[in-house]
Design an enzyme around this catalytic site. Structure first.
Site, PDB file in Angstrom:
ATOM      1  CG  PHE A 164      -1.897   1.086   1.335  1.00  0.00           C
ATOM      2  CD1 PHE A 164      -2.272   1.851   0.240  1.00  0.00           C
ATOM      3  CD2 PHE A 164      -2.497   1.351   2.548  1.00  0.00           C
ATOM      4  CE1 PHE A 164      -3.207   2.865   0.358  1.00  0.00           C
ATOM      5  CE2 PHE A 164      -3.442   2.360   2.680  1.00  0.00           C
ATOM      6  CZ  PHE A 164      -3.797   3.112   1.583  1.00  0.00           C
ATOM      7  CG  PHE A 165       3.847   3.904  -2.328  1.00  0.00           C
ATOM      8  CD1 PHE A 165       4.684   4.380  -1.331  1.00  0.00           C
ATOM      9  CD2 PHE A 165       3.915   4.484  -3.582  1.00  0.00           C
ATOM     10  CE1 PHE A 165       5.572   5.423  -1.579  1.00  0.00           C
ATOM     11  CE2 PHE A 165       4.800   5.522  -3.842  1.00  0.00           C
ATOM     12  CZ  PHE A 165       5.627   5.986  -2.835  1.00  0.00           C
ATOM     13  NE  ARG A 199      -5.768   8.614  12.427  1.00  0.00           N
ATOM     14  CZ  ARG A 199      -4.430   8.641  12.451  1.00  0.00           C
ATOM     15  NH1 ARG A 199      -3.787   8.455  13.590  1.00  0.00           N
ATOM     16  NH2 ARG A 199      -3.733   8.854  11.341  1.00  0.00           N
ATOM     17  CG  ASN A 248       5.797   4.481   8.815  1.00  0.00           C
ATOM     18  OD1 ASN A 248       5.356   5.550   9.220  1.00  0.00           O
ATOM     19  ND2 ASN A 248       5.868   4.175   7.540  1.00  0.00           N
ATOM     20  CE1 TYR A 306      -2.720   0.640   6.535  1.00  0.00           C
ATOM     21  CE2 TYR A 306      -0.548   0.518   7.515  1.00  0.00           C
ATOM     22  CZ  TYR A 306      -1.359   0.554   6.394  1.00  0.00           C
ATOM     23  OH  TYR A 306      -0.801   0.506   5.148  1.00  0.00           O
ATOM     24  CG  HIS A 333      -4.583 -10.837   8.037  1.00  0.00           C
ATOM     25  ND1 HIS A 333      -5.028 -11.036   9.319  1.00  0.00           N
ATOM     26  CD2 HIS A 333      -5.161 -11.816   7.284  1.00  0.00           C
ATOM     27  CE1 HIS A 333      -5.826 -12.091   9.344  1.00  0.00           C
ATOM     28  NE2 HIS A 333      -5.921 -12.581   8.120  1.00  0.00           N
ATOM     29  N   GLY A 385      -6.401  12.578   2.484  1.00  0.00           N
ATOM     30  CA  GLY A 385      -7.547  11.673   2.565  1.00  0.00           C
ATOM     31  C   GLY A 385      -7.569  10.599   1.490  1.00  0.00           C
ATOM     32  CB  ILE A 386      -5.537  10.026  -1.554  1.00  0.00           C
ATOM     33  CG1 ILE A 386      -5.936  11.379  -2.156  1.00  0.00           C
ATOM     34  CG2 ILE A 386      -5.439   8.959  -2.645  1.00  0.00           C
ATOM     35  CD1 ILE A 386      -4.857  12.028  -3.005  1.00  0.00           C
ATOM     36  N   GLY A 387      -5.294   8.102   0.941  1.00  0.00           N
ATOM     37  CA  GLY A 387      -4.974   6.799   1.521  1.00  0.00           C
ATOM     38  C   GLY A 387      -6.165   6.208   2.246  1.00  0.00           C
TER      39      GLY A 387
END
Length: 153
Positions: free
Chosen positions: A90-91, A138, A129, A136, A122, A100-102
């Site tokens: 995930f990048f 949240r 980090n 994650y 998972h 808000g894109i992620g």
């Protein structure tokens, strides 16, 4: 900021590889273009293995500039009662973070997983980090106080 999220297609392979290379550099992984190309191509060709979501900056051109991706790899877990999925990668490009894109990509991935009858998602995150760990948490992910251990075959 106008953006879109869609399922990646075979024609997106080169754009995905460019994003992968940036992600691997960011996360300090070795990047082998040939190996990455073969693995991503197989995933794009076989939806039973998983799904790849592509985030696009809708302002840049007709098709949108690729700005991020998320890979769901499907599996099966007795503990979680059946089909599960691993967010393998995930990048989001650095200049697009904090907008808000992620969060939107992750929510889209959860909808894809639900549609695919996935019982649990998972993911793996590096311990240093803390910003991503908070992101994650949240989003509802919990730490099971376990180690992810790997052995190559």
């Amino acid at each position: 900021m106008p953006y879109r999220i869609r399922m990646a297609r075979a024609g997106d392979l080169d754009a995905l590889l460019a994003l992968m290379e940036k992600y691997y550099d960011y996360d300090r992984h070795d990047f082998d273009r040939k190996k990455a190309r073969n693995a991503m191509r197989r995933l794009l060709e076989n939806r039973r293995l998983g799904s790849v979501l592509l985030a696009l900056d809708a302002r840049s051109n007709n098709n949108g500039k690729p700005i991020g991706y998320l890979v769901l790899a499907f599996g099966y877990s007795l503990e979680f009662g059946g089909r599960d999925a691993f967010i393998d990668e995930f990048f989001i490009m650095e200049e697009y973070r904090g907008k808000g894109i992620g969060k939107a990509v992750l929510e889209h991935a959860q909808k894809v997983a639900k549609k695919q009858r996935v019982n649990a998602l998972h993911l793996e995150v590096t311990k240093h980090n803390s910003a991503v760990i908070g992101f994650y948490r949240r989003a509802g992910f919990v730490d099971h106080d376990r180690y992810l251990m790997t052995r190559r075959t």
